[in-house]
Design a protein around this motif. Sequence first.
Motif, PDB file in Angstrom:
ATOM      1  N   ASP A   1       0.822  -1.207   0.000  1.00  0.00           N
ATOM      2  CA  ASP A   1       0.000   0.000   0.000  1.00  0.00           C
ATOM      3  C   ASP A   1       0.860   1.262   0.000  1.00  0.00           C
ATOM      4  O   ASP A   1       2.069   1.237   0.228  1.00  0.00           O
ATOM      5  CB  ASP A   1      -0.998   0.011   1.167  1.00  0.00           C
ATOM      6  N   ASP A   2       0.195   2.376  -0.253  1.00  0.00           N
ATOM      7  CA  ASP A   2       0.872   3.663  -0.423  1.00  0.00           C
ATOM      8  C   ASP A   2       1.652   4.047   0.836  1.00  0.00           C
ATOM      9  O   ASP A   2       2.791   4.528   0.763  1.00  0.00           O
ATOM     10  CB  ASP A   2      -0.175   4.728  -0.758  1.00  0.00           C
ATOM     11  N   ASP A   3       1.056   3.854   1.994  1.00  0.00           N
ATOM     12  CA  ASP A   3       1.718   4.236   3.250  1.00  0.00           C
ATOM     13  C   ASP A   3       3.027   3.476   3.433  1.00  0.00           C
ATOM     14  O   ASP A   3       4.028   4.025   3.911  1.00  0.00           O
ATOM     15  CB  ASP A   3       0.795   3.978   4.443  1.00  0.00           C
ATOM     16  N   PHE A   4       3.019   2.199   3.059  1.00  0.00           N
ATOM     17  CA  PHE A   4       4.238   1.404   3.208  1.00  0.00           C
ATOM     18  C   PHE A   4       5.331   1.914   2.275  1.00  0.00           C
ATOM     19  O   PHE A   4       6.495   2.065   2.691  1.00  0.00           O
ATOM     20  CB  PHE A   4       3.955  -0.072   2.916  1.00  0.00           C
ATOM     21  N   ILE A   5       4.971   2.184   1.032  1.00  0.00           N
ATOM     22  CA  ILE A   5       5.956   2.692   0.075  1.00  0.00           C
ATOM     23  C   ILE A   5       6.527   4.016   0.565  1.00  0.00           C
ATOM     24  O   ILE A   5       7.743   4.255   0.501  1.00  0.00           O
ATOM     25  CB  ILE A   5       5.328   2.863  -1.322  1.00  0.00           C
ATOM     26  N   GLN A   6       5.670   4.888   1.066  1.00  0.00           N
ATOM     27  CA  GLN A   6       6.125   6.190   1.551  1.00  0.00           C
ATOM     28  C   GLN A   6       7.030   6.058   2.772  1.00  0.00           C
ATOM     29  O   GLN A   6       7.890   6.915   3.015  1.00  0.00           O
ATOM     30  CB  GLN A   6       4.913   7.068   1.903  1.00  0.00           C
ATOM     31  N   SER A   7       6.854   4.996   3.542  1.00  0.00           N
ATOM     32  CA  SER A   7       7.603   4.836   4.783  1.00  0.00           C
ATOM     33  C   SER A   7       9.023   4.322   4.571  1.00  0.00           C
ATOM     34  O   SER A   7       9.832   4.317   5.507  1.00  0.00           O
ATOM     35  CB  SER A   7       6.869   3.878   5.727  1.00  0.00           C
ATOM     36  N   LEU A   8       9.334   3.858   3.362  1.00  0.00           N
ATOM     37  CA  LEU A   8      10.648   3.286   3.112  1.00  0.00           C
ATOM     38  C   LEU A   8      11.734   4.346   3.256  1.00  0.00           C
ATOM     39  O   LEU A   8      11.586   5.477   2.790  1.00  0.00           O
ATOM     40  CB  LEU A   8      10.705   2.695   1.691  1.00  0.00           C
ATOM     41  N   SER A   9      12.813   3.985   3.901  1.00  0.00           N
ATOM     42  CA  SER A   9      13.945   4.911   4.031  1.00  0.00           C
ATOM     43  C   SER A   9      14.948   4.624   2.921  1.00  0.00           C
ATOM     44  O   SER A   9      15.111   3.478   2.498  1.00  0.00           O
ATOM     45  CB  SER A   9      14.625   4.754   5.393  1.00  0.00           C
ATOM     46  N   ALA A  10      15.600   5.672   2.452  1.00  0.00           N
ATOM     47  CA  ALA A  10      16.569   5.515   1.370  1.00  0.00           C
ATOM     48  C   ALA A  10      17.734   6.486   1.579  1.00  0.00           C
ATOM     49  O   ALA A  10      17.886   7.469   0.846  1.00  0.00           O
ATOM     50  CB  ALA A  10      15.897   5.753   0.025  1.00  0.00           C
ATOM     51  N   PRO A  11      18.565   6.230   2.568  1.00  0.00           N
ATOM     52  CA  PRO A  11      19.646   7.172   2.884  1.00  0.00           C
ATOM     53  C   PRO A  11      20.768   7.178   1.853  1.00  0.00           C
ATOM     54  O   PRO A  11      21.606   8.092   1.857  1.00  0.00           O
ATOM     55  CB  PRO A  11      20.155   6.666   4.234  1.00  0.00           C
ATOM     56  N   TYR A  12      20.799   6.171   0.978  1.00  0.00           N
ATOM     57  CA  TYR A  12      21.942   6.040   0.078  1.00  0.00           C
ATOM     58  C   TYR A  12      21.839   6.918  -1.167  1.00  0.00           C
ATOM     59  O   TYR A  12      22.630   6.765  -2.098  1.00  0.00           O
ATOM     60  CB  TYR A  12      22.127   4.575  -0.311  1.00  0.00           C
ATOM     61  N   GLY A  13      20.870   7.829  -1.173  1.00  0.00           N
ATOM     62  CA  GLY A  13      20.795   8.792  -2.245  1.00  0.00           C
ATOM     63  C   GLY A  13      21.695   9.990  -2.029  1.00  0.00           C
ATOM     64  O   GLY A  13      21.810  10.862  -2.905  1.00  0.00           O
ATOM     65  N   GLU A  14      22.340  10.068  -0.880  1.00  0.00           N
ATOM     66  CA  GLU A  14      23.216  11.200  -0.571  1.00  0.00           C
ATOM     67  C   GLU A  14      24.450  11.210  -1.480  1.00  0.00           C
ATOM     68  O   GLU A  14      24.970  10.143  -1.832  1.00  0.00           O
ATOM     69  CB  GLU A  14      23.674  11.122   0.894  1.00  0.00           C
ATOM     70  N   PRO A  15      24.945  12.401  -1.858  1.00  0.00           N
ATOM     71  CA  PRO A  15      26.087  12.500  -2.782  1.00  0.00           C
ATOM     72  C   PRO A  15      27.336  11.780  -2.304  1.00  0.00           C
ATOM     73  O   PRO A  15      28.126  11.288  -3.124  1.00  0.00           O
ATOM     74  CB  PRO A  15      26.320  14.013  -2.868  1.00  0.00           C
ATOM     75  N   SER A  16      27.528  11.688  -0.997  1.00  0.00           N
ATOM     76  CA  SER A  16      28.750  11.066  -0.484  1.00  0.00           C
ATOM     77  C   SER A  16      28.865   9.601  -0.914  1.00  0.00           C
ATOM     78  O   SER A  16      29.977   9.106  -1.154  1.00  0.00           O
ATOM     79  CB  SER A  16      28.788  11.163   1.045  1.00  0.00           C
ATOM     80  N   TYR A  17      27.725   8.898  -1.002  1.00  0.00           N
ATOM     81  CA  TYR A  17      27.763   7.497  -1.420  1.00  0.00           C
ATOM     82  C   TYR A  17      28.135   7.386  -2.894  1.00  0.00           C
ATOM     83  O   TYR A  17      28.901   6.495  -3.288  1.00  0.00           O
ATOM     84  CB  TYR A  17      26.420   6.822  -1.143  1.00  0.00           C
ATOM     85  N   ARG A  18      27.581   8.264  -3.723  1.00  0.00           N
ATOM     86  CA  ARG A  18      27.917   8.253  -5.141  1.00  0.00           C
ATOM     87  C   ARG A  18      29.390   8.594  -5.348  1.00  0.00           C
ATOM     88  O   ARG A  18      30.071   7.979  -6.186  1.00  0.00           O
ATOM     89  CB  ARG A  18      27.001   9.243  -5.867  1.00  0.00           C
ATOM     90  N   GLU A  19      29.904   9.551  -4.586  1.00  0.00           N
ATOM     91  CA  GLU A  19      31.322   9.919  -4.707  1.00  0.00           C
ATOM     92  C   GLU A  19      32.217   8.746  -4.335  1.00  0.00           C
ATOM     93  O   GLU A  19      33.237   8.490  -4.999  1.00  0.00           O
ATOM     94  CB  GLU A  19      31.613  11.127  -3.812  1.00  0.00           C
ATOM     95  N   ARG A  20      31.860   8.022  -3.272  1.00  0.00           N
ATOM     96  CA  ARG A  20      32.639   6.851  -2.872  1.00  0.00           C
ATOM     97  C   ARG A  20      32.581   5.780  -3.960  1.00  0.00           C
ATOM     98  O   ARG A  20      33.603   5.155  -4.284  1.00  0.00           O
ATOM     99  CB  ARG A  20      32.110   6.299  -1.544  1.00  0.00           C
ATOM    100  N   ALA A  21      31.422   5.586  -4.550  1.00  0.00           N
ATOM    101  CA  ALA A  21      31.280   4.587  -5.615  1.00  0.00           C
ATOM    102  C   ALA A  21      32.135   4.963  -6.826  1.00  0.00           C
ATOM    103  O   ALA A  21      32.779   4.095  -7.439  1.00  0.00           O
ATOM    104  CB  ALA A  21      29.819   4.454  -6.024  1.00  0.00           C
ATOM    105  N   GLU A  22      32.162   6.232  -7.160  1.00  0.00           N
ATOM    106  CA  GLU A  22      32.958   6.673  -8.304  1.00  0.00           C
ATOM    107  C   GLU A  22      34.449   6.444  -8.066  1.00  0.00           C
ATOM    108  O   GLU A  22      35.188   6.075  -8.990  1.00  0.00           O
ATOM    109  CB  GLU A  22      32.672   8.145  -8.594  1.00  0.00           C
ATOM    110  N   ARG A  23      34.901   6.673  -6.827  1.00  0.00           N
ATOM    111  CA  ARG A  23      36.303   6.394  -6.510  1.00  0.00           C
ATOM    112  C   ARG A  23      36.615   4.907  -6.664  1.00  0.00           C
ATOM    113  O   ARG A  23      37.657   4.524  -7.195  1.00  0.00           O
ATOM    114  CB  ARG A  23      36.626   6.862  -5.083  1.00  0.00           C
ATOM    115  N   LEU A  24      35.688   4.071  -6.205  1.00  0.00           N
ATOM    116  CA  LEU A  24      35.893   2.624  -6.316  1.00  0.00           C
ATOM    117  C   LEU A  24      35.881   2.159  -7.761  1.00  0.00           C
ATOM    118  O   LEU A  24      36.631   1.249  -8.137  1.00  0.00           O
ATOM    119  CB  LEU A  24      34.824   1.882  -5.509  1.00  0.00           C
ATOM    120  N   VAL A  25      35.040   2.760  -8.578  1.00  0.00           N
ATOM    121  CA  VAL A  25      35.034   2.426 -10.005  1.00  0.00           C
ATOM    122  C   VAL A  25      36.423   2.671 -10.595  1.00  0.00           C
ATOM    123  O   VAL A  25      36.966   1.841 -11.343  1.00  0.00           O
ATOM    124  CB  VAL A  25      33.969   3.243 -10.766  1.00  0.00           C
TER     125      VAL A  25
END
Length: 629
Positions: A77-101
């Motif tokens: 349901d909609d409430d469940f989808i809205q409740s999901l946390s997604a902290p890995y959208g922060e730029p620091s994670y992408r920057e770390r991934a790019e270094r690893l690439v």
Amino acid sequence: MSPVSVISLPSDLCLPTSFIDRSGRELNPLHITIPNLGMCRKGKLMTCASMSMSLTTAVSDDAVIRRRGDFHSNIWDDDFIQSLSAPYGEPSYRERAERLVGEVKKLFNSMSEEDGELITPLNDLIQRLWMVDSVERLGIDRHFKNEIKSALDHVYSYWSEKGIGCGRESVVTDLNSTALGFRTLRLRGYDVSADVLNHFKNQSGQFACTLKQTEDQIRAVLNLYRASLIAFPGEKVMDEAETFSAKYLKEALQKIPVSSLSREIDDVLEYGWHTYLPRLEARNYMDVFGQDTENSESYMKTQKLLELAKLEFNIFHALQKRELEYLVRWWKGSGSPHMTFCRHRHVEYYTLASCIAFEPQHSGFRLGFAKACHIITVLDDMYDTFGTLDELELFTAAIKRWDPSATECLPEYMKGVYMIVYNTVNEMSQEADKAQGRDTLNYCRQAWEEYIDAYMQEAKWIASGEVPTFEEYYENGKVSSAHRISALQPILTTDIPFPEHVLKEVDIPSKLNDLASAVLRLRGDTRCYQADRARGEEASCISCYMKDNPGTSEEDALNHINAMISDVIKGLNWELLKPNSSVPISAKKHAFDISRAFHYGYKYRDGYSVANIETKSLVKRTVIDPVTL
């Protein structure tokens, strides 16, 4: 059209009090509950003593008695989808991934700079293959296209009709290097013959191994099994390799302790290749990758790959949350929640799409696939159970008019269905027009019309109780399987160019589309025919084959269909991977992988009707839950 369907009821049934239709006319009451009875479209009662999917009959607001499949409701349901946390959208994670690439690219490049220790002329081939295989299975290969090509070009330059050894200066070829090399090269379109595996048979012409099952030997046979699944038509040695290696690995599992190797074998035997969706494989492989690494240099290498894979998985997880939120808004805004007669599996379809296409830029593909499949499911339930034959003929004609004014002649519930089809197909066409630089609507409309015509034919068979010939049912069923319309508009929204000559190799009249549709029809029928029959839908591949071949049993029919599926998959492999094709694999991959996604949904049961077991687990493992870093 009459506002009520007239049916014959047993005289001893007790009926409720009178009923008033829309015109105010008093009708005989038809709101009944009949245990163990189904209703066919002609209104005849029939016994369904052992229904695998129960059926209910009810009177709708317009006084028409209708059949409904007893499907469970939307579980996300909609409430469940809205409740999901997604902290890995922060730029620091992408920057770390790019270094690893960047660091992993250095690992690839270092393989061409032999240091006399890790990379030598005696192991340079297997080291390259291991790297390519690892990044593919971990779901991060999109970052290393050039490095992968360079590595495989090097391996291929030493390929012979007898295979390869661990290194370019190896004196003898070995099974592990050859099997892994064969699989990896074939999946990338290199011209490698399956006859190379014949060189690993004994004097009796059989695959054989020593009695002592060492870890190296088990891994070699595991790679032989993985290679055997990428078979083309007519390759007898691949069938022999699959039979031998599957038996060997099952026996090995009984003897070796529980370990990363045993878990890897379990997964490969469970999913094979055609139903092992890339994101699911990546998620599973993260749990076993690198756990048996012995030396420190190899450990550092595997840890970099593993950290990058986990980061990429979670960064995409953040994107999935945003896309799911959009999809749920679309679903609600389209009026779909009011369509109570059908299944709602939009989250499940989105999951399948994100398991085969997790490149961030392919959002349009994922969402387009989910939307198209939701519409297909609504139409499937409307044509198979809920709609009357007269109503369905009106709807079919209205689709061909392709004008909102066509809804004036439709029952109220069909108006909403018509508009979601009309609006969504038009919107997806606009996206496809931008991506392809040309008008696509008329072409896609034609595909939808052919699909609706196939549904209409099936509705007529249901109404008459007719069981057609196998060939007639099969050809119509490949269209009604909906593979084509689930794939066509989503792939056109990608950044892959589809000029006319390329589209013909993916869409009709291509063998790829025909075979992908065949897999879906054949496997779908083996999973659904009992529930369909209980709902009054007699025609299926199984029943039609039995009619054409009097005296055959249901088991005989299922064996025949399963053999057909095996042959069709080999043909499908060829259409995707055939060497020296004028159309690149990348242009065919999405349509091919849609076949794999649908096939996964039918692996254990009808996972679209019963979506709260394996399908639910897939959603949780690949969409809902991030991986622990």
